[in-house]
Design a protein around this motif. Sequence first.
Motif, mmCIF file in Angstrom:
data_model
loop_
_atom_site.group_PDB
_atom_site.id
_atom_site.type_symbol
_atom_site.label_atom_id
_atom_site.label_comp_id
_atom_site.label_asym_id
_atom_site.label_seq_id
_atom_site.Cartn_x
_atom_site.Cartn_y
_atom_site.Cartn_z
ATOM 1 N N GLN A 1 0.846 -1.185 0.000
ATOM 2 C CA GLN A 1 0.000 0.000 0.000
ATOM 3 C C GLN A 1 0.889 1.245 0.000
ATOM 4 O OE1 GLN A 1 -2.761 0.169 3.231
ATOM 5 N NE2 GLN A 1 -3.662 2.104 2.574
ATOM 6 N N GLN A 3 1.946 4.931 0.734
ATOM 7 C CA GLN A 3 1.685 5.904 1.789
ATOM 8 C C GLN A 3 2.690 7.038 1.694
ATOM 9 O OE1 GLN A 3 1.987 4.346 5.801
ATOM 10 N NE2 GLN A 3 0.455 5.801 6.555
ATOM 11 N N TYR A 115 -0.929 9.854 -5.687
ATOM 12 C CA TYR A 115 -0.961 9.619 -4.251
ATOM 13 C C TYR A 115 -0.710 10.936 -3.511
ATOM 14 C CZ TYR A 115 -0.326 4.846 -5.891
ATOM 15 O OH TYR A 115 -0.466 3.648 -6.544
#
Length: 126
Positions: A1, A3, A115
């Motif tokens: 994932q 981040q 992101y």
Amino acid sequence: QVQLVETGGGSVQAGGSLTLSCTATGIRYVRYCMGWFRQAPGKEREGVATIGTDGYKYADSVKGRFTIFKNNTETVLSVYLQMNNLRPEDTAMYYCAADGRFAGHCPGFSGLNGYWGRGTQVTVSS
């Protein structure tokens, strides 16, 4: 994932300096455009600086005062924003962004997406 985590915000007086850091984990490839954006209360988010394979881009309001630079490994991307001669109008929440759609090339500020971090607050008092 994936981040992104920003650190380094704080409160300074006008003329002071801060360095923001953004660490991106979970990204498997290093060819990302990375950038810094900011949003002041009641205002829209605006681009501050980007860094990619095609170089740097700065908002006119920060040219000559802010410097973006990065440090990459295979799995961790880090981007920094050195901010000098800060002004009260620089007060905002600062966000880090990473866009991997263009193999490291940076689209314009309005086109960058991907992101995002949660932000770090910068407050500059006069």
